[in-house]
Write a protein that holds these residues in place. Sequence first.
Motif, PDB file in Angstrom:
ATOM      1  N   ALA A  40     -15.070  -6.698   6.084  1.00 38.49           N
ATOM      2  CA  ALA A  40     -15.368  -5.831   7.046  1.00 38.49           C
ATOM      3  C   ALA A  40     -14.202  -4.877   7.467  1.00 38.49           C
ATOM      4  N   PRO A  41     -12.792  -5.480   7.589  1.00 31.95           N
ATOM      5  CA  PRO A  41     -11.799  -4.666   8.142  1.00 31.95           C
ATOM      6  C   PRO A  41     -11.396  -3.819   6.894  1.00 31.95           C
ATOM      7  N   PHE A  42     -11.895  -3.858   5.658  1.00 35.81           N
ATOM      8  CA  PHE A  42     -11.410  -3.123   4.810  1.00 35.81           C
ATOM      9  C   PHE A  42     -12.503  -1.901   4.136  1.00 35.81           C
ATOM     10  N   THR A  43     -13.556  -2.097   4.792  1.00 35.72           N
ATOM     11  CA  THR A  43     -14.826  -1.296   4.078  1.00 35.72           C
ATOM     12  C   THR A  43     -14.623   0.285   4.260  1.00 35.72           C
ATOM     13  N   SER A  44     -13.556   0.562   5.616  1.00 39.48           N
ATOM     14  CA  SER A  44     -13.489   2.121   5.404  1.00 39.48           C
ATOM     15  C   SER A  44     -12.222   2.464   4.794  1.00 39.48           C
ATOM     16  N   VAL A  45     -11.722   1.645   4.060  1.00 40.57           N
ATOM     17  CA  VAL A  45     -10.468   2.411   3.211  1.00 40.57           C
ATOM     18  C   VAL A  45     -11.057   3.081   2.171  1.00 40.57           C
ATOM     19  N   PRO A  46     -12.082   2.994   1.426  1.00 39.96           N
ATOM     20  CA  PRO A  46     -12.664   3.729   0.362  1.00 39.96           C
ATOM     21  C   PRO A  46     -13.193   5.194   0.966  1.00 39.96           C
ATOM     22  N   VAL A  47     -13.770   4.918   2.164  1.00 41.28           N
ATOM     23  CA  VAL A  47     -14.407   6.057   2.833  1.00 41.28           C
ATOM     24  C   VAL A  47     -13.234   7.047   3.500  1.00 41.28           C
ATOM     25  N   ALA A  48     -12.171   6.393   3.651  1.00 42.72           N
ATOM     26  CA  ALA A  48     -11.057   7.300   4.345  1.00 42.72           C
ATOM     27  C   ALA A  48     -10.127   7.963   2.873  1.00 42.72           C
ATOM     28  N   ALA A  49     -10.286   7.199   1.786  1.00 39.11           N
ATOM     29  CA  ALA A  49      -9.616   7.763   0.743  1.00 39.11           C
ATOM     30  C   ALA A  49     -10.192   9.045   0.103  1.00 39.11           C
ATOM     31  N   ILE A  50     -11.684   8.816   0.028  1.00 40.00           N
ATOM     32  CA  ILE A  50     -12.454   9.794  -0.412  1.00 40.00           C
ATOM     33  C   ILE A  50     -12.340  10.991   0.619  1.00 40.00           C
ATOM     34  N   TRP A  51     -12.391  11.050   1.975  1.00 36.66           N
ATOM     35  CA  TRP A  51     -12.071  12.024   2.915  1.00 36.66           C
ATOM     36  C   TRP A  51     -10.981  12.824   2.592  1.00 36.66           C
ATOM     37  N   VAL A  52      -9.735  11.928   2.638  1.00 40.20           N
ATOM     38  CA  VAL A  52      -8.464  12.637   2.459  1.00 40.20           C
ATOM     39  C   VAL A  52      -8.454  13.449   1.100  1.00 40.20           C
ATOM     40  N   ASP A  53      -9.026  12.813   0.119  1.00 41.39           N
ATOM     41  CA  ASP A  53      -8.957  13.475  -1.253  1.00 41.39           C
ATOM     42  C   ASP A  53      -9.788  14.568  -1.294  1.00 41.39           C
TER      43      ASP A  53
END
Length: 232
Positions: free
Chosen positions: A187-200
């Motif tokens: 759960a603590p790592f699930t937002s990392v891909p979302v944040a990566a796609i967003w900033v990209d």
Amino acid sequence: MTADDYRRLVGALATAANRRDAELASAERSYQDGAAVAAAELALANAAAGEADRRAGAAATAVVKADREATRLWDELRRVRGWRGRRLGDLPPPTPVDLLPASSSGAAAGPAAVELLDEAARRIDQARRGAPRPSLPRWVLPLLPPLGAFGATMTGLVAGGLVTIAHFDTGLQWPLRLLGWLAFLIAPFTSVPVAAIWVDRQFGSRLDTGATGLTVLGGLCAGCALSLLFAR
């Protein structure tokens, strides 16, 4: 014929000759003026035709360059995507003119196509491994912990639901409990891909170590809060 009659005839003849000369002069002036106007209109028409030919040639050259650039970018995109690029297939044909919006004109479509190709080239250059990217804006950093906390909370709630369902006699107690605990762990790592796609997509950048740590920190805090909540 008397002398008076002769003088009247001579006078009438002179008047007729003067009238004829005036009408001939007027006709000559009208002809000259009409010829000048026609010549000016012909010159304008020739100039307009030449300008149209020049624009048509420039447009044809721009289309050829755009087609070549699109083909090159498509090939580069397929190489950057690797084996996934094979599913792209060949370069799609351009949209037919009759399907384009009526408001779009050639003067506006040319710069728009160039801007789209430049943007595509920039995106492909950024997608290459090791390609430099702009740094992430600093005002984005405070948004990453809440984003991580939100993703962790949603995943933690799903994990809690799976563990709760596992307490019922469904015959799937252990698989559901295992899935629930695995979901809680990630759960603590699930937002990392979302944040990566967003900033990209939004900034053309990538998450560095600090930004990733902030996202995970928010997820860990949310995970701890959920653990305390479920422990009660």
